[in-house]
Design an enzyme around this catalytic site. Structure first.
Site, PDB file in Angstrom:
ATOM      1  N   GLU A  13       0.824  -1.210   0.000  1.00 12.35           N
ATOM      2  CA  GLU A  13       0.000   0.000   0.000  1.00 12.35           C
ATOM      3  C   GLU A  13       0.864   1.270   0.000  1.00 12.35           C
ATOM      4  O   GLU A  13       0.401   2.352   0.366  1.00 12.35           O
ATOM      5  CB  GLU A  13      -0.957  -0.042   1.185  1.00 12.35           C
ATOM      6  CG  GLU A  13      -2.038  -1.088   0.955  1.00 12.35           C
ATOM      7  CD  GLU A  13      -2.772  -1.468   2.220  1.00 12.35           C
ATOM      8  OE1 GLU A  13      -3.792  -0.844   2.517  1.00 12.35           O
ATOM      9  OE2 GLU A  13      -2.334  -2.401   2.909  1.00 12.35           O
ATOM     10  N   SER A 149      -6.550  -3.047   1.560  1.00 13.72           N
ATOM     11  CA  SER A 149      -6.884  -2.660   0.187  1.00 13.72           C
ATOM     12  C   SER A 149      -7.400  -3.828  -0.641  1.00 13.72           C
ATOM     13  O   SER A 149      -7.154  -3.904  -1.851  1.00 13.72           O
ATOM     14  CB  SER A 149      -5.676  -2.028  -0.524  1.00 13.72           C
ATOM     15  OG  SER A 149      -5.335  -0.813   0.094  1.00 13.72           O
ATOM     16  N   TYR A 216     -10.568  -0.983  -6.114  1.00 12.80           N
ATOM     17  CA  TYR A 216      -9.686   0.027  -5.538  1.00 12.80           C
ATOM     18  C   TYR A 216      -9.172   1.016  -6.557  1.00 12.80           C
ATOM     19  O   TYR A 216      -8.636   2.061  -6.211  1.00 12.80           O
ATOM     20  CB  TYR A 216      -8.517  -0.627  -4.777  1.00 12.80           C
ATOM     21  CG  TYR A 216      -8.803  -0.647  -3.308  1.00 12.80           C
ATOM     22  CD1 TYR A 216      -8.267   0.307  -2.459  1.00 12.80           C
ATOM     23  CD2 TYR A 216      -9.671  -1.581  -2.779  1.00 12.80           C
ATOM     24  CE1 TYR A 216      -8.564   0.323  -1.120  1.00 12.80           C
ATOM     25  CE2 TYR A 216      -9.973  -1.585  -1.443  1.00 12.80           C
ATOM     26  CZ  TYR A 216      -9.425  -0.638  -0.613  1.00 12.80           C
ATOM     27  OH  TYR A 216      -9.732  -0.615   0.718  1.00 12.80           O
ATOM     28  N   ARG A 255     -11.018   3.319  11.162  1.00 10.30           N
ATOM     29  CA  ARG A 255     -12.188   3.150  10.286  1.00 10.30           C
ATOM     30  C   ARG A 255     -12.633   1.697  10.343  1.00 10.30           C
ATOM     31  O   ARG A 255     -11.807   0.787  10.246  1.00 10.30           O
ATOM     32  CB  ARG A 255     -11.858   3.520   8.849  1.00 10.30           C
ATOM     33  CG  ARG A 255     -13.108   3.649   7.968  1.00 10.30           C
ATOM     34  CD  ARG A 255     -12.793   3.743   6.496  1.00 10.30           C
ATOM     35  NE  ARG A 255     -12.511   2.431   5.941  1.00 10.30           N
ATOM     36  CZ  ARG A 255     -11.473   2.149   5.154  1.00 10.30           C
ATOM     37  NH1 ARG A 255     -10.605   3.066   4.833  1.00 10.30           N
ATOM     38  NH2 ARG A 255     -11.292   0.928   4.716  1.00 10.30           N
ATOM     39  N   ASP A 257     -14.962  -1.305   8.705  1.00 12.55           N
ATOM     40  CA  ASP A 257     -15.670  -1.733   7.491  1.00 12.55           C
ATOM     41  C   ASP A 257     -16.737  -2.752   7.866  1.00 12.55           C
ATOM     42  O   ASP A 257     -16.476  -3.678   8.642  1.00 12.55           O
ATOM     43  CB  ASP A 257     -14.689  -2.374   6.505  1.00 12.55           C
ATOM     44  CG  ASP A 257     -13.706  -1.364   5.930  1.00 12.55           C
ATOM     45  OD1 ASP A 257     -13.986  -0.152   6.011  1.00 12.55           O
ATOM     46  OD2 ASP A 257     -12.662  -1.788   5.398  1.00 12.55           O
ATOM     47  N   GLU A 270     -13.871  -5.644   9.588  1.00  9.82           N
ATOM     48  CA  GLU A 270     -12.523  -5.345  10.083  1.00  9.82           C
ATOM     49  C   GLU A 270     -12.439  -3.901  10.523  1.00  9.82           C
ATOM     50  O   GLU A 270     -13.316  -3.087  10.204  1.00  9.82           O
ATOM     51  CB  GLU A 270     -11.496  -5.564   8.967  1.00  9.82           C
ATOM     52  CG  GLU A 270     -11.744  -4.666   7.756  1.00  9.82           C
ATOM     53  CD  GLU A 270     -10.474  -4.250   7.015  1.00  9.82           C
ATOM     54  OE1 GLU A 270      -9.370  -4.593   7.453  1.00  9.82           O
ATOM     55  OE2 GLU A 270     -10.619  -3.543   5.998  1.00  9.82           O
ATOM     56  N   ASN A 272      -9.554  -0.661  10.544  1.00 10.53           N
ATOM     57  CA  ASN A 272      -8.284  -0.187   9.992  1.00 10.53           C
ATOM     58  C   ASN A 272      -7.687   0.845  10.934  1.00 10.53           C
ATOM     59  O   ASN A 272      -8.291   1.893  11.169  1.00 10.53           O
ATOM     60  CB  ASN A 272      -8.529   0.452   8.626  1.00 10.53           C
ATOM     61  CG  ASN A 272      -9.134  -0.545   7.649  1.00 10.53           C
ATOM     62  OD1 ASN A 272      -8.426  -1.375   7.096  1.00 10.53           O
ATOM     63  ND2 ASN A 272     -10.451  -0.500   7.484  1.00 10.53           N
ATOM     64  N   GLY A 276      -6.965   5.285   5.069  1.00 11.13           N
ATOM     65  CA  GLY A 276      -6.447   6.158   4.021  1.00 11.13           C
ATOM     66  C   GLY A 276      -6.873   7.607   4.238  1.00 11.13           C
ATOM     67  O   GLY A 276      -7.957   7.894   4.740  1.00 11.13           O
TER      68      GLY A 276
HETATM   69  N1  LIG Z   1     -17.673 -11.744   4.386  1.00 13.19           N
HETATM   70  C1  LIG Z   1     -17.788 -10.906   3.362  1.00 13.19           C
HETATM   71  N2  LIG Z   1     -18.959 -10.810   2.690  1.00 13.19           N
HETATM   72  C2  LIG Z   1     -19.095  -9.972   1.630  1.00 13.19           C
HETATM   73  N3  LIG Z   1     -18.096  -9.183   1.169  1.00 13.19           N
HETATM   74  C3  LIG Z   1     -16.892  -9.232   1.801  1.00 13.19           C
HETATM   75  C4  LIG Z   1     -16.679 -10.092   2.921  1.00 13.19           C
HETATM   76  N4  LIG Z   1     -15.407  -9.938   3.325  1.00 13.19           N
HETATM   77  C5  LIG Z   1     -14.846  -9.023   2.502  1.00 13.19           C
HETATM   78  N5  LIG Z   1     -15.723  -8.596   1.585  1.00 13.19           N
HETATM   79  C6  LIG Z   1     -15.464  -7.587   0.538  1.00 13.19           C
HETATM   80  O1  LIG Z   1     -14.057  -7.427   0.385  1.00 13.19           O
HETATM   81  C7  LIG Z   1     -13.652  -6.107   0.773  1.00 13.19           C
HETATM   82  C8  LIG Z   1     -12.327  -6.167   1.523  1.00 13.19           C
HETATM   83  O2  LIG Z   1     -12.465  -6.955   2.678  1.00 13.19           O
HETATM   84  P1  LIG Z   1     -11.947  -6.491   4.098  1.00 13.19           P
HETATM   85  O3  LIG Z   1     -12.284  -7.560   5.068  1.00 13.19           O
HETATM   86  O4  LIG Z   1     -12.444  -5.122   4.412  1.00 13.19           O
HETATM   87  O5  LIG Z   1     -10.349  -6.500   3.914  1.00 13.19           O
HETATM   88  P2  LIG Z   1      -9.280  -5.383   3.479  1.00 13.19           P
HETATM   89  O6  LIG Z   1     -10.015  -4.101   3.244  1.00 13.19           O
HETATM   90  O7  LIG Z   1      -8.360  -5.304   4.643  1.00 13.19           O
HETATM   91  O8  LIG Z   1      -8.602  -5.924   2.276  1.00 13.19           O
HETATM   92  C9  LIG Z   1     -14.800  -5.576   1.606  1.00 13.19           C
HETATM   93  O9  LIG Z   1     -14.850  -4.176   1.566  1.00 13.19           O
HETATM   94  C10 LIG Z   1     -16.005  -6.241   0.935  1.00 13.19           C
HETATM   95  O10 LIG Z   1     -16.323  -5.550  -0.251  1.00 13.19           O
HETATM   96 MG   LIG Z   2     -11.518  -3.200   4.368  1.00 13.57          MG
END
Ligand SMILES: Nc1ncnc2c1ncn2[C@@H]1O[C@H](COP(=O)(O)OP(=O)(O)O)[C@@H](O)[C@H]1O
Ligand SMILES: [Mg+2]
Length: 317
Positions: A13, A149, A216, A255, A257, A270, A272, A276
């Site tokens: 990143e 990301s 992204y 933040r 999510d 998760e 963060n 960003g």
């Molecule tokens: N269990 C889930 N169900 C539906 N979409 C998911 C799920 N886990 C992740 N995603 C999708 O993937 C994206 C990234 O996942 P995330 O857990 O936020 O990890 P990171 O942002 O650290 O890569 C999320 O914003 C969502 O769009």
């Molecule tokens: Mg995320």
């Protein structure tokens, strides 16, 4: 004040970090601070010892930036820094640890299982796939335990998709999660000093729905803030985010999510520790919707870093 902005680093990143830092540097300069940007490399500690800044603004993302690593070094040097402290950074960066803590605290997070590569290589974890399928059901999401990301995040519609998804996730981290897929809207809630900011909704293009990494790219996802959700849903999302922030021990800002399940219930994916701060990032967008312009946001983050040091006293050094 003399402010060191920590940026770059070697994580995947890095480019996001450089964009966050550039914006932060401009804001700090406009606020009248003396700003020295430091690219986080093997000279980092030496540079900080020479410079002795009043405070360090950490604009690093991903492993090596928001996992407690620079935070630990700043603790050792006794330099106040922005964002969550070491333990909270470790908890946020490790999605498996974070999800266990959330579940223990009764905060909804999608059901999951997690393994490291040893479980597959030496203990035959692949033979448990049938039980995992029965519990989580398809589709499911496969992702590395520590990454950001959306790097390495894969959607698996059936058993056939699992091997490739695992290989992809394991190329980013030694540990992977298989998580129940939540089909619903994607929300993010930024928390500033324990207070939730307005909810942001991410609306990816239809063709990117299951291509998490593609989203992204700038312009591929539309962000709406405040999210067009009912007051009840917004309140539930903000409450889940604030409780997540507290449970993981965050200070300063973070933040969270989330996904909204079909019943409109927010489930936390998760947190963060260093979200960003670029001109298309969600945290500044949410602050703006709350009437906090970017400069004021940066000023507040610096104040919180200094207050935190005052409260923590000598334990910080
Ligand atoms: N269990 C889930 N169900 C539906 N979409 C998911 C799920 N886990 C992740 N995603 C999708 O993937 C994206 C990234 O996942 P995330 O857990 O936020 O990890 P990171 O942002 O650290 O890569 C999320 O914003 C969502 O769009
Ligand atoms: Mg995320």
């Amino acid at each position: 004040m003399l402010v060191a902005v920590l940026k770059g680093g070697s994580s995947l990143e890095r480019q996001v970090s450089l964009r966050s830092a550039a914006r932060v540097e401009d804001a700090l300069a406009s606020l009248g601070h003396e700003v020295v940007a430091i690219d986080a490399d093997s000279d980092l500690v030496r540079s900080l010892k020479e410079l002795r800044p009043d405070v360090a603004f950490i604009a690093l993302h991903g492993p090596g930036g928001e996992d407690g690593t620079p935070q630990e070094l700043l603790e050792i040097l006794g330099i106040p820094y922005t964002g969550p402290r070491v333990a909270a950074c470790i908890r946020c960066m490790d999605k498996v640890l974070a999800k266990h803590l959330l579940r223990e605290a009764g905060i909804p997070t999608p059901d999951w299982v997690a393994f490291n590569s040893t479980a597959f290589r030496e203990l035959g974890a692949a033979d448990a796939l049938e039980e995992i399928e029965a519990r989580l059901r398809f589709p499911l999401v496969v992702k590395p335990a520590a990454q950001g990301s959306s790097l390495g995040v894969r959607f698996a519609a059936s058993r056939d998709d699992i091997p490739e998804a695992l290989v992809s996730a394991l190329s980013y981290d030694d540990r992977v999660l298989l998580e129940r897929h939540i089909a619903g809207r994607e929300l993010a809630v930024s928390v500033l000093d324990g207070e939730p900011l307005p909810v942001v909704e991410a609306r990816p293009k239809e063709e990117d729905r299951f291509n998490y990494e593609a989203r992204y790219e700038i312009g591929r996802t539309e962000y709406v803030c405040p999210a067009e959700v009912s007051d009840d849903v917004a309140a539930a999302a903000r409450d889940a985010a604030t409780r997540t922030y507290e449970t993981l021990g965050c200070t300063g800002f973070a933040r969270v999510d989330l996904m909204l399940d079909t019943e409109g219930r927010p489930e936390v994916l998760e947190a963060n520790a260093i979200p960003g701060l670029t001109d298309t990032s969600l945290f500044p967008m949410a602050a703006d919707a709350a009437g906090i312009e970017f400069e004021a946001l940066v000023a507040r983050i610096i104040d919180l870093a200094l207050e935190e040091r005052g409260v923590a006293g000598p334990s910080r050094t």
